[in-house]
Scaffold this active site. Sequence first.
Site, PDB file in Angstrom:
ATOM      1  CD  GLU A 307      -2.783  -1.171   2.481  1.00 48.71           C
ATOM      2  OE1 GLU A 307      -3.966  -1.422   2.247  1.00 48.71           O
ATOM      3  OE2 GLU A 307      -2.370  -0.861   3.618  1.00 48.71           O
ATOM      4  CB  CYS A 401      -8.936   2.119   7.206  1.00 46.22           C
ATOM      5  SG  CYS A 401      -8.379   1.463   5.621  1.00 46.22           S
TER       6      CYS A 401
HETATM    7 ZN   LIG Z   1      -8.405   3.074   4.017  1.00 50.83          ZN
END
Ligand SMILES: [Zn+2]
Length: 523
Positions: A307, A401
């Site tokens: 990420e 998230c």
């Molecule tokens: Zn996120």
Amino acid sequence: MNPGPAAVAAVGERSHAVLRPLGAGDVEITGGLWAERQRINREVTLPLGAEQLERAGNYENLRLAAGTGTGSYAGLPLPFLDSDVYKWLEAVSWELGRGPSAKLEALAGEAIGLAAAAQADDGYLDSYYQVLKPGVRYVELPMGHELYCAGHLVQAAVARARTTGRTDLLDVATRVVDNVEAALGPKARPGICGHPVIEMALVELYRLTGDERHLAMAACFLDRRGHGLLGPGTYGPAYYQDDRPVREATSVTGHAVRALYLACGVADAFLETGERALLDASAAQWEDMVATRTYLTGGVGSRHRDESFGDPYELPPDRAYCETCAAIASIMWSWRLLLATGEARYADLIERTLYNGFLSGVSLDGRSFFYVNPLQLRASHQEPSNNRGSAQRAGWYRCACCPPNVMRLLSSLAHYVATAGERGVHLHQYVPGTVRAVLPSGAGVALEVATGYPWTGRVEVTVAASGGEAWPLALRVPGWCRGASLSVAGEERRDLAPGAYATVTRRGGRATAPCSSCRSPRG
Ligand SMILES: [Zn+2]
């Protein structure tokens, strides 16, 4: 400490900001694209969020920590599910600042009750460790997310205190902060969290409480970073920005959301301390990001594996990761640099990212979300196991998230519209709405903004209250906008410089800006 309920981020009285954010209720978005997004967020997405948090087990985790739960701990092996509750609570708090809602207040009260009940007698609060690893505290710092969860709790508590005046969540949060300080504070064992966010949260807490300990702890966590405290981990220390001290970090590397939350903390620390080295590093990092590692959409973070940001110009459209959270973090960082410098380029990137890199993260009906926002989707590249690369938005995620992050940005969006201070009133983002501000002279001023933005480029600003004196009104001419013109009381200024503020100073009246023949900010 703060003159009134203020923004994401507010700034303290002694702040080094050149632009001053307005209070939570000073800007109202009354129509157009964003008002509709805010309506859906309030009426649909936030209540849905509470349902999803119950369904996904986040609430049950807190009940288990309190000793009242009956299920098993949800979300294994993820240690950060409490943070989703706090991000949602922050969103609800900003929303309650926009207008009362018995339903949302009841839902918030329920979640706050769960967190308060789960908190240990000594202030510790993290359901993952309390339930699954009792007695293990602040030792699995690289991936344990304890301070990350604490940071989101603090942000939610600050938002609630600012908008409602209620300190129930703030009481929980300050006890957690005291517990963290005893274990890892400036006079305790040197440690930092593998996922930044507590740094900016502590600065914000300092702005609310005026307690220097909170600023000192934020500074301490920033100073400790970049010295290898977290070890190499799976992806190396750059993954969590522990490879270089923050004052020497002039490019963005590693996990994108981690990098940008840390960058927010660095900019926040500058805003309160005035330490120039922090701002210089942060501005250099921002330039590196925008010049070499940002998609046309404003999306950032190209690599799926960790990420993370890629190498310079490593920006594949089909393999773009562009996590929704990273777009949000970019907006938060640009906002802080805008306050610090007053430079329009930061507001430009906020605009570009809002419309193109962020908005894709939520469906029009407010019920589903993208985690990953590629510019081109190849069917064979889908990752259905976690929906992260799916062609369809998902109602929720195991690692959720992004959805509550979308909610908190939408409910706090008005904060990013305007500022007021020594330099007068700045309009940074164009939305139909009203702006109220009190200038340093004490003059109370009010603007009414009418626009079809982003579908048209015409923006009409009426000074509804001038406070009886002349002051500068600064209108951002977007960097993409060529040939903009400004008309004030029949006088026209043509070919305004793009990527800068056009300033008008006169008593009362109406200004029309900034574009004569505009393209929209859509990509
Ligand atoms: Zn996120």
